[in-house]
Design a protein around this motif. Sequence first.
Motif, short mmCIF file in Angstrom:
data_model
loop_
_atom_site.label_atom_id
_atom_site.label_comp_id
_atom_site.label_asym_id
_atom_site.label_seq_id
_atom_site.Cartn_x
_atom_site.Cartn_y
_atom_site.Cartn_z
N LEU A 32 0.83 -1.05 0.06
CA LEU A 32 0.06 0.04 -0.01
C LEU A 32 0.92 1.36 0.03
O LEU A 32 1.39 1.53 1.03
CB LEU A 32 -0.77 0.02 1.21
CG LEU A 32 -2.02 -1.00 1.11
CD1 LEU A 32 -2.73 -1.05 2.71
CD2 LEU A 32 -2.98 -0.80 0.11
N GLY A 33 1.08 1.89 -1.02
CA GLY A 33 1.82 3.12 -1.34
C GLY A 33 1.09 4.38 -0.50
O GLY A 33 -0.08 4.47 -0.70
N GLY A 36 2.05 11.96 1.47
CA GLY A 36 1.00 12.76 1.84
C GLY A 36 0.06 12.46 3.12
O GLY A 36 -0.72 12.98 3.23
N GLY A 37 0.59 11.27 3.78
CA GLY A 37 -0.22 10.85 4.92
C GLY A 37 -1.44 10.11 4.29
O GLY A 37 -2.07 9.88 5.33
N LYS A 38 -1.30 9.84 3.24
CA LYS A 38 -2.66 9.02 2.69
C LYS A 38 -2.38 7.89 2.03
O LYS A 38 -1.28 8.09 0.86
CB LYS A 38 -3.49 9.84 1.64
CG LYS A 38 -5.10 9.40 1.33
CD LYS A 38 -5.63 10.56 0.59
CE LYS A 38 -7.12 9.88 0.37
NZ LYS A 38 -7.77 10.90 -0.34
N ILE A 39 -3.02 6.57 2.04
CA ILE A 39 -2.80 5.68 0.92
C ILE A 39 -3.24 5.92 -0.35
O ILE A 39 -4.48 6.51 -0.54
CB ILE A 39 -3.52 4.33 1.85
CG1 ILE A 39 -3.07 4.00 3.14
CG2 ILE A 39 -3.35 3.13 0.68
CD1 ILE A 39 -1.59 3.71 3.32
N VAL A 40 -2.39 6.01 -1.49
CA VAL A 40 -2.69 6.30 -2.66
C VAL A 40 -2.53 5.08 -3.82
O VAL A 40 -3.22 5.27 -4.88
CB VAL A 40 -1.75 7.26 -3.06
CG1 VAL A 40 -1.99 8.57 -2.22
CG2 VAL A 40 -0.21 6.85 -3.07
N CYS A 41 -2.22 3.76 -3.46
CA CYS A 41 -2.10 2.93 -4.43
C CYS A 41 -1.97 1.56 -3.73
O CYS A 41 -1.21 1.45 -2.64
CB CYS A 41 -0.91 3.29 -5.58
SG CYS A 41 -0.84 2.09 -6.75
N GLN A 66 -0.13 -1.78 9.48
CA GLN A 66 -0.44 -0.40 9.72
C GLN A 66 -0.88 0.35 8.58
O GLN A 66 -1.82 0.95 8.57
CB GLN A 66 0.81 0.00 10.12
CG GLN A 66 0.59 1.56 10.34
CD GLN A 66 2.28 2.20 10.53
OE1 GLN A 66 3.04 1.75 10.80
NE2 GLN A 66 2.24 3.73 10.78
N ARG A 67 -0.44 -0.09 7.47
CA ARG A 67 -1.06 0.52 6.20
C ARG A 67 -2.14 0.12 5.81
O ARG A 67 -3.24 0.77 5.50
CB ARG A 67 0.16 0.57 4.99
CG ARG A 67 1.30 1.32 5.34
CD ARG A 67 1.78 1.84 4.07
NE ARG A 67 2.99 2.62 4.44
CZ ARG A 67 4.03 3.07 3.50
NH1 ARG A 67 3.68 2.80 2.27
NH2 ARG A 67 4.85 3.79 3.79
N ALA A 68 -2.46 -1.11 6.06
CA ALA A 68 -3.82 -1.58 5.88
C ALA A 68 -4.92 -0.89 6.85
O ALA A 68 -6.15 -0.60 6.30
CB ALA A 68 -3.99 -3.30 5.99
N GLU A 69 -4.67 -0.84 8.16
CA GLU A 69 -5.54 -0.02 9.19
C GLU A 69 -5.76 1.25 8.68
O GLU A 69 -6.78 2.01 8.70
CB GLU A 69 -4.95 0.00 10.36
CG GLU A 69 -5.76 0.49 11.39
CD GLU A 69 -5.35 0.43 12.87
OE1 GLU A 69 -5.45 1.46 13.41
OE2 GLU A 69 -4.47 -0.46 13.11
N GLU A 70 -4.81 2.35 8.20
CA GLU A 70 -4.78 3.47 7.57
C GLU A 70 -5.77 3.59 6.60
O GLU A 70 -6.48 4.34 6.32
CB GLU A 70 -3.55 3.92 7.14
CG GLU A 70 -2.60 4.34 8.20
CD GLU A 70 -1.19 4.69 7.74
OE1 GLU A 70 -1.26 5.63 6.82
OE2 GLU A 70 -0.32 4.22 8.41
N ARG A 99 -14.89 -3.19 3.76
CA ARG A 99 -14.81 -3.70 5.29
C ARG A 99 -13.50 -4.61 5.29
O ARG A 99 -12.85 -5.22 4.46
CB ARG A 99 -16.15 -4.65 5.42
CG ARG A 99 -16.23 -6.09 4.61
CD ARG A 99 -17.47 -6.76 4.89
NE ARG A 99 -17.54 -7.91 4.26
CZ ARG A 99 -17.00 -9.34 4.81
NH1 ARG A 99 -16.25 -9.07 6.13
NH2 ARG A 99 -16.66 -10.20 4.22
N TYR A 100 -13.35 -5.13 6.70
CA TYR A 100 -12.11 -6.03 6.96
C TYR A 100 -12.81 -6.84 7.98
O TYR A 100 -13.81 -7.01 8.36
CB TYR A 100 -10.93 -5.19 7.47
CG TYR A 100 -11.20 -4.79 8.92
CD1 TYR A 100 -11.96 -3.59 9.20
CD2 TYR A 100 -10.83 -5.72 10.13
CE1 TYR A 100 -12.04 -3.49 10.75
CE2 TYR A 100 -11.06 -5.23 11.52
CZ TYR A 100 -11.48 -4.11 11.64
OH TYR A 100 -12.01 -3.75 12.90
#
Length: 118
Positions: A32-33, A36-41, A66-70, A99-100
């Motif tokens: 998860l790329g 700017g503090g946001k998942i973008v790809c 962590q990125r998946a949670e974000e 959903r997760y």
Amino acid sequence: MSDPEKAQLFPEIGKLCNWDEVRQCGGEETFLGKRGGKIVCATLDGSKNPDAPEVMVVGHKARNRQRAEEFCNQKGLIPIFIKEATNSWRYCGKYEFERYTEEPSEIQKYQNKANRDL
């Protein structure tokens, strides 16, 4: 739509891209790329994510979790690429988190499909 979003062109859905093209859309070495503090790809390995792009398998790595949670906590669509072979990524379009689950029976189902511990 903001100016940066207008400027960023995405490939045609289903097109195979090389890594340089994926990086231009926000892809990183992690699945998860983030910019700017946001998942973008999302860049998913097809062998580890047999139901991608509809189902994303996270695994155990702390950074991935962590990125998946974000991603779960943000709104908006992100482009998803699935690795088909070395330096060959299929663009699947833009997807948004729905959903997760931590439900053991669901995890077991995807663990069996991915042939790895989740």
